[in-house]
Design a protein around this motif. Sequence first.
Motif, PDB file in Angstrom:
ATOM      1  N   GLY A 150       0.812  -1.138  -0.028  1.00  0.00           N
ATOM      2  CA  GLY A 150      -0.021   0.051  -0.096  1.00  0.00           C
ATOM      3  C   GLY A 150       0.968   1.201   0.043  1.00  0.00           C
ATOM      4  N   ALA A 151       0.342   2.376  -0.532  1.00  0.00           N
ATOM      5  CA  ALA A 151       1.147   3.453  -0.941  1.00  0.00           C
ATOM      6  C   ALA A 151       1.489   4.181   0.526  1.00  0.00           C
ATOM      7  N   ASP A 152       0.687   3.865   1.570  1.00  0.00           N
ATOM      8  CA  ASP A 152       1.103   4.576   3.096  1.00  0.00           C
ATOM      9  C   ASP A 152       1.818   3.653   3.966  1.00  0.00           C
ATOM     10  N   ALA A 153       2.198   2.424   3.418  1.00  0.00           N
ATOM     11  CA  ALA A 153       2.765   1.388   4.328  1.00  0.00           C
ATOM     12  C   ALA A 153       4.162   1.578   4.783  1.00  0.00           C
ATOM     13  N   ILE A 154       4.904   2.260   4.214  1.00  0.00           N
ATOM     14  CA  ILE A 154       6.195   2.747   4.695  1.00  0.00           C
ATOM     15  C   ILE A 154       6.205   3.829   5.908  1.00  0.00           C
ATOM     16  N   PRO A 155       6.474   3.699   6.933  1.00  0.00           N
ATOM     17  CA  PRO A 155       6.641   4.702   8.114  1.00  0.00           C
ATOM     18  C   PRO A 155       7.568   5.603   7.727  1.00  0.00           C
ATOM     19  N   ASP A 156       7.227   6.691   8.588  1.00  0.00           N
ATOM     20  CA  ASP A 156       7.784   8.086   8.189  1.00  0.00           C
ATOM     21  C   ASP A 156       9.308   7.930   8.720  1.00  0.00           C
ATOM     22  N   GLU A 157       9.519   7.198   9.702  1.00  0.00           N
ATOM     23  CA  GLU A 157      10.894   6.953  10.162  1.00  0.00           C
ATOM     24  C   GLU A 157      11.971   6.470   9.028  1.00  0.00           C
ATOM     25  N   LEU A 158      11.403   5.654   8.113  1.00  0.00           N
ATOM     26  CA  LEU A 158      12.036   5.273   6.975  1.00  0.00           C
ATOM     27  C   LEU A 158      12.309   6.221   5.806  1.00  0.00           C
ATOM     28  N   SER A 159      13.572   6.327   5.287  1.00  0.00           N
ATOM     29  CA  SER A 159      13.609   7.128   4.198  1.00  0.00           C
ATOM     30  C   SER A 159      13.988   6.256   2.939  1.00  0.00           C
ATOM     31  N   LEU A 160      13.430   5.005   2.776  1.00  0.00           N
ATOM     32  CA  LEU A 160      13.474   4.057   1.828  1.00  0.00           C
ATOM     33  C   LEU A 160      13.579   5.052   0.367  1.00  0.00           C
ATOM     34  N   GLN A 161      14.173   4.460  -0.594  1.00  0.00           N
ATOM     35  CA  GLN A 161      14.161   5.006  -2.083  1.00  0.00           C
ATOM     36  C   GLN A 161      14.547   3.921  -3.036  1.00  0.00           C
ATOM     37  N   ASP A 162      14.313   4.158  -4.226  1.00  0.00           N
ATOM     38  CA  ASP A 162      14.693   3.328  -5.479  1.00  0.00           C
ATOM     39  C   ASP A 162      16.179   3.958  -5.711  1.00  0.00           C
ATOM     40  N   TRP A 163      16.686   2.912  -6.304  1.00  0.00           N
ATOM     41  CA  TRP A 163      18.165   3.045  -6.759  1.00  0.00           C
ATOM     42  C   TRP A 163      18.396   3.854  -8.199  1.00  0.00           C
ATOM     43  N   GLY A 164      17.029   3.892  -8.671  1.00  0.00           N
ATOM     44  CA  GLY A 164      17.345   4.571 -10.409  1.00  0.00           C
ATOM     45  C   GLY A 164      17.857   3.566 -11.441  1.00  0.00           C
ATOM     46  N   THR A 165      17.963   2.284 -10.936  1.00  0.00           N
ATOM     47  CA  THR A 165      18.518   1.429 -11.962  1.00  0.00           C
ATOM     48  C   THR A 165      17.437  -0.025 -11.657  1.00  0.00           C
ATOM     49  N   ASP A 166      17.890  -0.922 -12.355  1.00  0.00           N
ATOM     50  CA  ASP A 166      17.079  -2.104 -12.080  1.00  0.00           C
ATOM     51  C   ASP A 166      17.958  -3.346 -12.451  1.00  0.00           C
ATOM     52  N   TRP A 167      17.245  -4.604 -12.200  1.00  0.00           N
ATOM     53  CA  TRP A 167      17.736  -5.966 -12.289  1.00  0.00           C
ATOM     54  C   TRP A 167      18.675  -6.177 -13.601  1.00  0.00           C
ATOM     55  N   ASP A 168      17.817  -5.799 -14.536  1.00  0.00           N
ATOM     56  CA  ASP A 168      18.172  -6.084 -16.118  1.00  0.00           C
ATOM     57  C   ASP A 168      19.713  -5.368 -16.310  1.00  0.00           C
ATOM     58  N   GLU A 169      19.511  -4.065 -15.582  1.00  0.00           N
ATOM     59  CA  GLU A 169      20.823  -3.256 -16.096  1.00  0.00           C
ATOM     60  C   GLU A 169      21.907  -3.778 -15.191  1.00  0.00           C
ATOM     61  N   MET A 170      21.463  -4.194 -13.707  1.00  0.00           N
ATOM     62  CA  MET A 170      22.609  -4.686 -12.720  1.00  0.00           C
ATOM     63  C   MET A 170      23.141  -5.918 -13.167  1.00  0.00           C
ATOM     64  N   GLU A 171      22.478  -6.842 -13.656  1.00  0.00           N
ATOM     65  CA  GLU A 171      22.783  -8.363 -13.867  1.00  0.00           C
ATOM     66  C   GLU A 171      24.227  -8.680 -14.633  1.00  0.00           C
ATOM     67  N   PRO A 172      24.393  -7.798 -15.738  1.00  0.00           N
ATOM     68  CA  PRO A 172      25.517  -8.254 -16.298  1.00  0.00           C
ATOM     69  C   PRO A 172      26.875  -7.677 -15.507  1.00  0.00           C
ATOM     70  N   PHE A 173      26.687  -6.942 -14.693  1.00  0.00           N
ATOM     71  CA  PHE A 173      27.781  -6.162 -13.996  1.00  0.00           C
ATOM     72  C   PHE A 173      28.009  -7.057 -12.854  1.00  0.00           C
ATOM     73  N   TYR A 174      27.006  -7.616 -12.187  1.00  0.00           N
ATOM     74  CA  TYR A 174      27.248  -8.745 -11.321  1.00  0.00           C
ATOM     75  C   TYR A 174      28.117  -9.993 -11.819  1.00  0.00           C
ATOM     76  N   ASP A 175      27.534 -10.176 -12.864  1.00  0.00           N
ATOM     77  CA  ASP A 175      28.256 -11.421 -13.689  1.00  0.00           C
ATOM     78  C   ASP A 175      29.834 -11.087 -13.916  1.00  0.00           C
ATOM     79  N   ALA A 176      29.967 -10.027 -14.239  1.00  0.00           N
ATOM     80  CA  ALA A 176      31.162  -9.604 -14.499  1.00  0.00           C
ATOM     81  C   ALA A 176      32.204  -9.707 -13.249  1.00  0.00           C
ATOM     82  N   PHE A 177      31.448  -9.051 -12.326  1.00  0.00           N
ATOM     83  CA  PHE A 177      32.643  -9.184 -10.879  1.00  0.00           C
ATOM     84  C   PHE A 177      32.837 -10.329 -10.654  1.00  0.00           C
ATOM     85  N   GLU A 178      31.826 -11.498 -10.550  1.00  0.00           N
ATOM     86  CA  GLU A 178      32.159 -12.646 -10.114  1.00  0.00           C
ATOM     87  C   GLU A 178      33.045 -13.388 -10.878  1.00  0.00           C
TER      88      GLU A 178
END
Lengths: 587, 255
Positions: free
Chosen positions: A129-157
């Motif tokens: 739900g849109a109101d589920a995250i409590p005010d004490e948390l400042s969670l946010q998105d990274w501005g990227t996603d799994w498809d963008e990250m996966e090849p770089f995890y692969d490269a590091f491993e």
Amino acid sequence: MATKLPLTDAVVVGLGWAGAIIANELVDAGLKVVGIERGPWRDTAKDFNIASVTDELRYAQRQELMLRTAQNTITMRNTPSQTALPMRKWGSFHPGNGTGGAGNHWAGITFRFQPEEFRLRSHLEERYGADAIPDELSLQDWGTDWDEMEPFYDAFEKVAGTSGRAGQLKSGQQPGGNPFEGARSSDYPTPPLKQPYSPTLFADTAREMGYSPFPVPSSLVSEAYTNPLGVTMGPCTFCGFCTNYGCANYSKASAITTVLPALIRKENFEARTHCEVLEVTTDSDGRRATGIIYVDSAGRRWEQPAEIVVVAAFTFENVRLMLTSNIGQAYDPATRQGTTGRNYAYQTANNVQLFFDDKNFNPFIGAGAVGMGIDDFNNDNFDHAGLGFFGGGSTRVTPIGAAPINARPTPPGTPRWGSNWKRATVDNYKSTMSIGCEASNYSSPNNYLSLDPTYRDRLGRPLLRITFDFTQNDLRMAQYVTDKTAEIARRMNPRQIVANPRTGPWDGRPYQSSHVVGGFVMGADPSNSSVNKHLQVWGVPNLFVVGASAFPQNPGYNPTGTVGALAFKAAYGIVNRYLRNPGEMMS
Amino acid sequence: MKKRDEPAASGGLTRRELLGSSAALLVGAAAPGAAQALTFQGTPEWKPLANVAVEPVDESAGWQFFTEEEAATVEAIVERLIPADDLSISGKEAGCAIFIDRQLAGAYGGFERLYMHGPFQDGTPEQGDQSPLTPGQRYRIGLAALDDHCRREHDARFAELEADRRDQILSQLEQEQIQLDDIDSQLFFELVLTNTMEGFFADPLYGGNRDMVSWKMLGFPGARYDYRDYIERHNEDLEFTPVSIGGRSDWQAQG
């Protein structure tokens, strides 16, 4: 003042994991790169000789490989109303120093963050739900996603030779791996490590209870491995001198065992050690980084002009350098304005000890990342509706070795000296094990990094000040995941169980984890992030700040796999986008 | 650019390190003068063991930090913290006092690696040790204060008291039931306890843990480096004979 040196294409600050990876990629793209390192040049054969690395006093007690606090430390307090005081001896975390950085003395545990983590706020709002995250948390998105990250995890491993067993390949789920991981483009470069007794016992019990145990992904390689840079590693021997120690076997992946041996031989690269960067310089309107100022060990100051500046030190120094260089606006918890220093987060470390009478775990056989784990109580892998918290932890048994200055478990109430102490120490040494739960830590408006107004380093610069405490969310989460862990422990039928959920306030004295993150976070919005998804600083397009400082919050995983992936991601952006069209890569 | 001047060997960089990297270009950050920072380009050379040697403690060399009187007090403490019994010899017999003496005479004794700048002020417990006193100062002040206390209360120096009485005083220090002059009694007690355990369980190289006594007691194999053949032998007593960085005594025996 500073003596000006000839212009270089790129200067990289810090030669740990992130700096070494980026420097290597930029050199391969034809750039002339200068790497600046505040500590010494470290080399396995010279520094981590097999005849002398097994020294607990030197490495664990006297912290030989860690940054010396006399050179630089932090100040700490739990709330903005307290006066911060210096951490005079490293306790809660262990920053590194020298080439390889903290990657020399790390444990080697190499998780990928799960796909939901990169859009955590969106994910939780969609599910709860849109109101589920409590005010004490400042969670946010990274501005990227799994498809963008996966090849770089692969490269590091592939650079690190990471051992493990895939749970999710793009072709489908695999037996015996982690069913909760994001779909992988390829399996681990080396197979899982052999397992000692305590992880085996834990995994058997967890399986009986319906959970899904898997070998902990480990950048301690399980067999001889030659990485794409042509550097060869040897198999881990489970010597038990691992976390806090350098590896003499070339088994533990670090920049000095996987990247720098190749990089240092390349003509366009040079490394300057014992050189500490004081400032990133910018032009008059602050829209372009012009280079760095550094001081060498003789106290001489140098200006190194560069077309591209990459700051890739440890989280603390990345953020301090941005604050002392006036990059971005310093975060103010009262107004919640500013981004430099914002969303500092940590890790919520919990554990359950199991005291047996009839078992011999041979606890001295171990390694930082050998073990078995479950992710059934991690992150959002279970339904949080009605629980009163978000997040969770990676539950696992990873026997790291048992050198006895530190590894002497006894039940609570045991005397700390005298004959009864000695009896209990002997009775429990081989027959005690522990289940850890390395849990998430979610950012909060009052947890932040800033410059200390009072305490200064040996060069006269302000120390970085940490203001941090565990949120109610994280304390409730800690109790929950520790209770779940204790259920497994009870089923294993020991004589005695001691559950240690993390409680507040945050204590700087006992070691918990070196997973300090945030303070210069990545995102899609310049009002709440410092770098875009290419790790490029908003408004200063030739400046890149790379490391765990970019994490907007910390999931229940160790950070190094993601630090390595972000380094490859930043390098990819520079080489394939920025060099072709220098300027802002995101508008 | 080639190095122009011979760099001075100081600033955390030993002469040996400089020589060890002779194939690297020592450019002193590409400028004339006595800069000690190193620039590496190409294959760095190294000398075996250049950075790894720890000199073994010479037990016969006499006290390096403590006075005779202080040493007697420390020995009287460590033999109660780790008493002789059916499990092991005492902390005194194992060399814990020698260990502490040598640690205090070295870099640790002055907290040379630690941030020791003021202002010094008390904080919350979570903010950790904020004392301006180095370990050497803590021992010097604490040992004198302990003897002062014992003379006042028991008409004798600590080292002259019976074992039971010493145990009682150590318990009182641990539980802060005794306040020493000029030093926080818990700060002093915790340091002595920590250092005693370090000495007893560290490699014998450092002067405590004589003949690996604590490792034999626990079954800790010490400085071994390969358990590949043993890791899957679960729940089994592997019966390793411990070995230290310096080897072990039967290796020295003449055949």
